[in-house]
Write a protein that holds these residues in place. Structure first.
Motif, mmCIF file in Angstrom:
data_model
loop_
_atom_site.group_PDB
_atom_site.id
_atom_site.type_symbol
_atom_site.label_atom_id
_atom_site.label_comp_id
_atom_site.label_asym_id
_atom_site.label_seq_id
_atom_site.Cartn_x
_atom_site.Cartn_y
_atom_site.Cartn_z
ATOM 1 N N LEU A 1 -15.400 31.751 74.844
ATOM 2 C CA LEU A 1 -14.565 32.624 74.025
ATOM 3 C C LEU A 1 -14.888 34.080 74.325
ATOM 4 O O LEU A 1 -16.031 34.523 74.182
ATOM 5 C CB LEU A 1 -14.795 32.334 72.539
ATOM 6 N N ALA A 2 -13.900 34.823 74.768
ATOM 7 C CA ALA A 2 -14.087 36.243 75.060
ATOM 8 C C ALA A 2 -14.364 37.004 73.762
ATOM 9 O O ALA A 2 -13.916 36.607 72.691
ATOM 10 C CB ALA A 2 -12.841 36.804 75.744
ATOM 11 N N PRO A 3 -15.116 38.117 73.851
ATOM 12 C CA PRO A 3 -15.457 38.878 72.636
ATOM 13 C C PRO A 3 -14.247 39.272 71.812
ATOM 14 O O PRO A 3 -14.282 39.209 70.582
ATOM 15 C CB PRO A 3 -16.184 40.111 73.202
ATOM 16 N N GLU A 4 -13.158 39.651 72.481
ATOM 17 C CA GLU A 4 -11.972 40.087 71.723
ATOM 18 C C GLU A 4 -11.280 38.911 71.029
ATOM 19 O O GLU A 4 -10.446 39.101 70.141
ATOM 20 C CB GLU A 4 -10.986 40.819 72.639
ATOM 21 N N GLU A 5 -11.602 37.692 71.464
ATOM 22 C CA GLU A 5 -11.002 36.513 70.838
ATOM 23 C C GLU A 5 -11.796 36.021 69.630
ATOM 24 O O GLU A 5 -11.285 35.252 68.815
ATOM 25 C CB GLU A 5 -10.888 35.368 71.850
ATOM 26 N N SER A 6 -13.048 36.443 69.500
ATOM 27 C CA SER A 6 -13.908 35.940 68.431
ATOM 28 C C SER A 6 -13.339 36.232 67.055
ATOM 29 O O SER A 6 -13.379 35.393 66.145
ATOM 30 C CB SER A 6 -15.311 36.542 68.556
ATOM 31 N N ALA A 7 -12.772 37.433 66.881
ATOM 32 C CA ALA A 7 -12.215 37.802 65.577
ATOM 33 C C ALA A 7 -10.982 36.974 65.234
ATOM 34 O O ALA A 7 -10.597 36.867 64.067
ATOM 35 C CB ALA A 7 -11.867 39.287 65.567
ATOM 36 N N LEU A 8 -10.355 36.387 66.268
ATOM 37 C CA LEU A 8 -9.156 35.577 66.045
ATOM 38 C C LEU A 8 -9.476 34.139 65.658
ATOM 39 O O LEU A 8 -8.600 33.414 65.193
ATOM 40 C CB LEU A 8 -8.296 35.551 67.315
ATOM 41 N N LEU A 9 -10.722 33.717 65.862
ATOM 42 C CA LEU A 9 -11.041 32.298 65.760
ATOM 43 C C LEU A 9 -10.699 31.720 64.389
ATOM 44 O O LEU A 9 -10.044 30.684 64.285
ATOM 45 C CB LEU A 9 -12.527 32.065 66.074
ATOM 46 N N ARG A 10 -11.118 32.381 63.327
ATOM 47 C CA ARG A 10 -10.867 31.836 61.988
ATOM 48 C C ARG A 10 -9.391 31.916 61.598
ATOM 49 O O ARG A 10 -8.863 30.955 61.030
ATOM 50 C CB ARG A 10 -11.780 32.495 60.955
ATOM 51 N N PRO A 11 -8.679 33.023 61.857
ATOM 52 C CA PRO A 11 -7.228 32.996 61.609
ATOM 53 C C PRO A 11 -6.511 31.911 62.411
ATOM 54 O O PRO A 11 -5.589 31.272 61.898
ATOM 55 C CB PRO A 11 -6.774 34.396 62.036
#
Length: 449
Positions: A356-366
């Protein structure tokens, strides 16, 4: 029995009867001796298996009415889509030419949907914004009691519970207090609200996802019946959809498709980045404008992100770890955060470890919430996650996942109509004097203010 006899003898003009009485021979015999002028069926969507509150007892009404062919019949409901309306006409033997459909739009109600992260604080903020009377719908009796107690302590407002577990006397007392109040909040199960004659309810909040669009529309419609601005807030969580999908498996097999369709419609409502009112009205067969200007998405448009790649990585990690682990464990695998548990199971050697790319981490829960809402991720018996319907299409790139990201801050701007409402006049000496006089006159007359 006394009421039926009085009706038969012409001493009662109106007799309200539970549908299950329709099949009782004694009841039919008494009706045959009375001068019945009309059969009126309220909540008529209950007669349809496509309706959101189907009750088999309502199917007993058609044979009863057919025994009195000269008596006209009237069926009413506030919440039925086109398929349900057609089925109601068929089940009750009403000519389609007699169908009258009024508009479904309630333009004075502002619709908001938020992810539920701290419900007491979120509802406290709503109550601070809306000082008038309100209803909070909770999914269980226990939750009703808890929320009423916590909100009363947190806000200083009078907050009472209402559910079927309370005594009849307590329910009646709480309901009477609510109808007479100008600022009370009722926390209730859906047992509360049917026919409540209170025009000044300023907000209706749901602490969980309603079971259908129809139920949501009916319950939110208890706000703002006076035509003044009102607010409908829904707080939702992925676990709401998980529990609802599990309950679907417990209903009769022939009803499951309809129940899934209703739940999918609710998922579309909470996920949409477009106008929520337009989505609601299209559900009921109307052709609304693309934007209403009075829902959260119209007032403060969310950002829309194509999260298909992140969804594919999440689904792949769920599959490769055996479809038995919760989101916290999957998140560690995807972000490469190894610990003893991950190492012991060899998950740090999987191809999905750390992808998982760093910019994708914030998207994981949504992304996880969106996948659970639509049923592509489903809970296992022991609290893990497994692939569900539609997961394969996303993994193969045949379906995309767009995620709406809520704005960081609520806008404080108010419409001209809201600025001129009574809520902003609180504290004005003349306004407060008039409110006090109104309470005094209402008390003397024994009616609500």
């Amino acid at each position: 029995e006394a009421a039926i006899d009085a009706f038969r003898d012409g001493l009662l003009d109106l007799l309200y009867v539970a549908p299950e009485r329709a099949s009782q021979p004694h009841f039919r015999e008494l009706l045959s001796k009375a001068q019945v002028s009309l059969f009126a069926i309220d909540e008529a969507h209950c007669v349809s298996e496509w309706g959101h509150d189907f009750r088999p007892d309502y199917r007993l009404l058609r044979p009863l009415m057919d025994a009195f062919p000269q008596v006209p019949r009237l069926a009413l409901t506030a919440t039925a889509d086109a398929r349900t309306r057609a089925d109601v006409l068929d089940q009750l033997g009403i000519d389609p030419a007699g169908l009258i459909v009024a508009g479904f739009d309630r333009p004075n109600i502002q619709y908001r949907v938020r992810h539920r992260d701290s419900p007491v604080q979120q509802l406290k903020a709503l109550m601070a914004e809306q000082p008038g009377p309100g209803i909070v719908y909770a999914p269980t009796r226990r939750k009703t009691e808890e929320l009423a107690e916590k909100l009363a302590a947190a806000t200083g407002r009078r907050v009472l519970p209402y559910h079927a577990g309370l005594s009849g006397e307590q329910r009646a007392a709480n309901q009477a207090a609510f109808v007479a109040s100008e600022d009370m909040v009722m926390v209730a199960t859906v047992a509360f609200g049917m026919g409540i004659d209170k025009p000044d309810v300023r907000f209706v909040a749901h602490a969980g996802v309603p079971k259908s669009i129809e139920a949501y529309y009916q319950e939110t419609g208890r706000a703002g019946r006076d035509g003044d601005p009102a607010l409908a807030l829904m707080l939702w969580g992925a676990d709401d959809f998980a529990r609802a999908r599990l309950r679907i498996e417990e209903v009769e097999a022939e009803r499951r498709a309809g129940e899934r369709a209703r739940l999918d419609a609710m998922a579309a409502l909470v996920e949409t980045a477009g106008c929520r009112r337009a989505l609601l009205l299209r559900h009921f067969g109307e052709d609304p404008p693309q934007a209403c200007g009075n829902c959260d998405n119209c007032l403060d448009a969310p950002g829309v992100v194509d999260a298909t790649t992140a969804a594919q990585k999440l689904l792949s990690a769920v599959y490769r770890t055996g479809q038995s682990y919760g989101l916290a464990h999957i998140e560690k695998v995807l972000t490469g955060a190894s610990d003893e548990r991950i190492a012991a199971r060899g998950h740090d050697r999987l191809s999905v470890f750390g992808i998982l790319a760093p910019e994708e981490s914030a998207l994981l829960r949504p992304v996880a919430r969106a996948l659970q809402a639509r049923g592509s991720l489903v809970p296992t018996e022991h609290g893990g996650l497994a692939l569900g319907e539609g997961a394969r299409e996303i993994l193969k790139g045949e379906a995309a996942l767009l995620v709406a990201l809520a704005p960081r801050r609520e806008k404080a701007k108010k419409t001209r109509r809201e600025r001129s409402s009574g809520a902003d006049m609180a504290g004005d000496p003349l306004f407060e004097a008039l409110r006090a006089l109104r309470r005094e006159l209402a008390s003397e007359a024994g009616i609500a203010p």
